[in-house]
Write a protein that holds these residues in place. Sequence first.
Motif, mmCIF file in Angstrom:
data_model
loop_
_atom_site.group_PDB
_atom_site.id
_atom_site.type_symbol
_atom_site.label_atom_id
_atom_site.label_comp_id
_atom_site.label_asym_id
_atom_site.label_seq_id
_atom_site.Cartn_x
_atom_site.Cartn_y
_atom_site.Cartn_z
ATOM 1 N N THR A 1 -3.015 6.337 4.144
ATOM 2 C CA THR A 1 -3.460 6.633 5.204
ATOM 3 C C THR A 1 -2.011 7.011 6.601
ATOM 4 O OG1 THR A 1 -5.773 6.069 5.077
ATOM 5 C CG2 THR A 1 -5.075 6.648 7.000
ATOM 6 N N THR B 1 0.706 -1.342 -0.273
ATOM 7 C CA THR B 1 -0.226 0.127 -0.174
ATOM 8 C C THR B 1 0.493 1.024 -0.159
ATOM 9 O OG1 THR B 1 -1.611 -0.920 1.237
ATOM 10 C CG2 THR B 1 -1.914 1.524 1.285
ATOM 11 N N ARG C 1 7.420 6.936 0.382
ATOM 12 C CA ARG C 1 7.032 5.437 0.530
ATOM 13 C C ARG C 1 7.793 5.072 0.651
ATOM 14 N NH1 ARG C 1 2.134 5.420 -2.408
ATOM 15 N NH2 ARG C 1 0.496 6.692 -3.098
ATOM 16 N N THR D 1 -4.686 11.157 5.188
ATOM 17 C CA THR D 1 -5.033 10.684 4.234
ATOM 18 C C THR D 1 -4.603 11.216 2.419
ATOM 19 O OG1 THR D 1 -6.478 9.039 4.098
ATOM 20 C CG2 THR D 1 -6.425 9.231 1.990
ATOM 21 N N THR D 2 -3.364 10.859 2.259
ATOM 22 C CA THR D 2 -2.448 11.675 1.304
ATOM 23 C C THR D 2 -2.294 11.117 0.162
ATOM 24 O OG1 THR D 2 -0.566 13.394 0.797
ATOM 25 C CG2 THR D 2 -0.555 11.413 2.006
ATOM 26 N N ASP D 3 -1.814 11.613 -0.907
ATOM 27 C CA ASP D 3 -2.070 10.612 -2.596
ATOM 28 C C ASP D 3 -0.721 12.149 -3.104
ATOM 29 O OD1 ASP D 3 -3.158 13.437 -3.046
ATOM 30 O OD2 ASP D 3 -4.540 12.716 -4.663
ATOM 31 N N ALA D 4 -0.119 12.608 -1.922
ATOM 32 C CA ALA D 4 0.686 13.361 -2.944
ATOM 33 C C ALA D 4 2.418 13.026 -1.818
ATOM 34 C CB ALA D 4 0.780 15.086 -2.463
ATOM 35 N N ALA E 1 -0.062 2.105 -3.444
ATOM 36 C CA ALA E 1 -1.660 2.618 -3.852
ATOM 37 C C ALA E 1 -1.458 4.138 -4.675
ATOM 38 C CB ALA E 1 -2.018 2.459 -2.013
ATOM 39 N N ASP E 2 -2.847 4.247 -4.341
ATOM 40 C CA ASP E 2 -3.137 5.807 -5.208
ATOM 41 C C ASP E 2 -2.512 6.647 -3.981
ATOM 42 O OD1 ASP E 2 -2.784 5.028 -7.746
ATOM 43 O OD2 ASP E 2 -5.520 4.876 -8.071
ATOM 44 N N SER E 3 -3.300 6.879 -3.068
ATOM 45 C CA SER E 3 -2.907 7.385 -1.820
ATOM 46 C C SER E 3 -2.941 6.005 -0.485
ATOM 47 C CB SER E 3 -4.577 7.868 -1.071
ATOM 48 O OG SER E 3 -5.814 7.527 -1.106
#
Length: 207
Positions: free
Chosen positions: A50, A42, A87, A78-81, A46-48
């Motif tokens: 948590t 994840t 990551r 939750t972030t997608d940035a 994953a795109d976003s």
Amino acid sequence: MTDTAVGALPGRADRVTMRVIAGLAGAMALALAAGQATIAATCAWADSVTLSLLAEESLEVVPGAGVTSASIDSVRLTTDALAPGTRALFAVAAVLLGVTALAVGVALAWLLVATASGRPFRPALYRFSLVAGLALVLGPLLATALSGLASMQAAFDLDDAVGGILLPGFGVTSWGLTIPIVGLAVIALAYLLRRMEGLQRDTEGLV
């Protein structure tokens, strides 16, 4: 003096019990490792994502309501940035925890199966103690360090998005330090067992 199996095998009920416990230990280790692998995947793809990050924000309280002060010390967001490097740090930390669980579970299962099969006990116990102890020390410490660095970087990157309340700190849970201490104790047990075995060989025939 060579350490050989002494006497008969453990009783049938004991052998069955040890093998059942070995199976449970292996299954639990696999489940924990699979959970950490899911977290790692994840974090990596994953795109976003948590996260729970440290924060510092005082809250207003109603006078006379029984609360003298209140503050926020963590924020779940939750972030997608999230940056690729951050990551990766979170993912590697999860992988290390999974490998730790797998190493300890497999070592325990192997020890129980070896004992149930009547193999020499002391060498098996020494190897189990050494492998499990090293895993318990290195895995949580490295995972804590990597996840702490990742949390700090995430706080820097995402602070503006939540009003500047994030705290770029290095959060360490009590388990992150307790488990390595247990690991050190297990390693000490391994060397104590080896030392006792050496003393037994040295004193054989003197008494």
